[in-house]
Design a protein around this motif. Structure first.
Motif, mmCIF file in Angstrom:
data_model
loop_
_atom_site.group_PDB
_atom_site.id
_atom_site.type_symbol
_atom_site.label_atom_id
_atom_site.label_comp_id
_atom_site.label_asym_id
_atom_site.label_seq_id
_atom_site.Cartn_x
_atom_site.Cartn_y
_atom_site.Cartn_z
ATOM 1 N N SER A 19 83.991 31.094 65.503
ATOM 2 C CA SER A 19 82.562 31.402 65.573
ATOM 3 C C SER A 19 81.700 30.200 65.206
ATOM 4 N N PHE A 34 78.029 36.784 60.186
ATOM 5 C CA PHE A 34 78.629 36.684 61.513
ATOM 6 C C PHE A 34 79.841 35.767 61.506
ATOM 7 N N THR A 35 79.718 34.633 60.835
ATOM 8 C CA THR A 35 80.795 33.643 60.887
ATOM 9 C C THR A 35 81.943 33.939 59.925
ATOM 10 N N PRO A 39 82.530 40.603 63.543
ATOM 11 C CA PRO A 39 81.536 41.656 63.785
ATOM 12 C C PRO A 39 82.171 42.950 64.286
ATOM 13 N N ARG A 195 73.766 46.270 65.558
ATOM 14 C CA ARG A 195 73.652 44.874 65.978
ATOM 15 C C ARG A 195 72.232 44.557 66.445
ATOM 16 N N ARG A 198 69.860 43.887 63.553
ATOM 17 C CA ARG A 198 70.080 42.740 62.665
ATOM 18 C C ARG A 198 68.859 41.831 62.722
#
Length: 413
Positions: A19, A34-35, A39, A195, A198
């Motif tokens: 990612s 996220f990284t 997800p 999502r 976010r």
């Protein structure tokens, strides 16, 4: 040239490196939630990665399992995402290998008959058979000029702010009721709703946090929703000059839709409105006393690819009867290249390989552009992307491939 066999799915342990490499190519900063954690929407078994000899991630790609509304039906669609190639591996056929691997596996495994993506650059994906199938309106206007025409009914319902959880509960029901009517709209389960909500502070570009509205009828039923931001600004003379940045507006009735827009356009200290991903033919224009007040600059939205021509053409409905042979030119996916007999009408369709003489000759990307009903085959003929063999075939096919609702998608992935 890169061999598609060199690509492999990424593991959960490799996700942080994968990612981060992806975001670096996109020019984005790493995002912790996220990284560092896979997800909820990620499908790692459908991902692809290429690793260099020194253990660095050289290319990334992935697929999402989605459902896409098409004319008269809902069809499984592979959402292409995470596509990057490191500058160290450019011009080695890496992207071609990624596209070929994805499309070949979808075909051989008889998965989704359609694939879709949001293109970071407009010149990349046409050579792999993708074409813009929806447009986003990219509209803006001065709130002082966006007044409604006399007699617009805003109903007896109420519009009120909501927190994120309340909004999700109400908006998801409205969206689910509406999504089957608009080609280009994608399904959203709770993972995809979460999502969409976010809201990392680093990606607000000087605007407020995302704000939410629900429209309720007198009995409490939620019949509409909106999400927006406000970017505050003051002139040198001390005058308010803010902008409302609309993210989404949907309603199950004209009155509810009008009421939501009236709220958004009447916000204090706001002098302009923008709706980048709104429909290119948003009904708002027809509520206005001055239609010229709404300025649009359409841009491409969702790009579509027919993975399997036969299954894709048989899956949608046709508002006017069609019975003809299409010669499809598809050098990238040879299983599509050839002649297809299409019979369709409002209740269903049939499509199979044919040995008959063609009525039309069409590039596969042109067929993708017309598939959702937003681009006329007549327009594509004028651009040299469709060749008429049987007299009148373009008129018949353009009518059959049209649809009364303009395709639209605001669900980026």
């Amino acid at each position: 040239m890169t061999d598609p066999a060199d690509l492999r799915p990424v593991t959960a342990e490799e996700w942080p490196a994968f990612s981060r490499a992806m975001l670096e190519v996109f020019g984005d900063e790493p995002i912790d939630d996220f990284t560092e954690k896979v997800p909820a929407t990620a499908e790692l078994d459908r991902s692809l990665s290429l690793w260099s000899a020194d253990g660095r991630v050289a290319a990334t790609a992935g697929l999402y399992s989605r459902q896409l509304t098409v004319p008269g039906a809902v069809v499984p669609c592979a959402g292409v995402t995470w596509v990057t190639v490191s500058p160290t591996h450019r011009r080695r056929g890496v992207l071609t290998a990624v596209m070929r691997r994805q499309l070949t596996e979808l075909h051989e495994q008889e998965r989704e008959p359609l694939a879709a993506l949001w293109a970071s650059e407009g010149s990349i994906y046409g050579r792999f058979g993708y074409a813009p199938a929806t447009l986003r309106g990219n509209w803006r206007g001065s709130t002082r000029r966006l007044g409604f025409r006399p007699g617009v009914d805003v109903g007896t319902g109420t519009v009120a702010p909501a927190d994120a959880d309340t909004y999700l509960a109400g908006a998801s029901g409205v969206a689910e009721a509406l999504r089957r009517w608009v080609p280009g709209v994608l399904d959203r389960d709770e993972r995809w709703w979460r999502r969409s909500l976010r809201d990392p502070a680093g990606r607000r570009n000087g605007a407020s946090a995302l704000r939410f509205l629900l429209h309720r009828e007198a009995d409490g039923e939620v019949t509409g929703h909106a999400a927006y931001r406000v970017r505050s600004r003051w002139t040198d003379d001390g005058e308010a000059d803010g902008t409302v940045l609309v993210d989404d507006v949907r309603a199950r009735s004209t009155a509810g839709y009008a009421a939501l827009w009236r709220y958004l356009l009447d916000l204090d200290l706001v002098r302009s409105a923008e709706f980048g991903y709104g429909p290119v033919d948003d009904p708002l224009r027809h509520l206005l006393a001055d239609p010229r007040a709404l300025h649009t600059r359409p841009l491409d939205g969702l790009w579509l690819r027919l993975v399997d021509v036969g299954r894709a053409l048989a899956a949608r409905r046709y508002p006017a009867p069609i019975d003809m042979v299409l010669e499809v030119r598809d050098p990238f996916c040879p299983w599509n290249d050839g002649r297809w007999w299409l019979r369709g009408h409002p209740a269903g369709a049939f499509c199979a390989p044919s040995e008959g003489d063609p009525d039309l000759v069409v590039d596969v990307d042109a067929l993708a552009a017309a598939y959702l009903g937003g681009t006329s085959l007549g327009t594509l003929q004028a651009a040299g992307r469709v060749t008429e063999v049987s007299p009148g075939a373009v008129t018949q096919a353009a009518t059959a491939f049209s649809w009364p609702v303009t395709p639209w998608c605001n669900d980026q992935f």
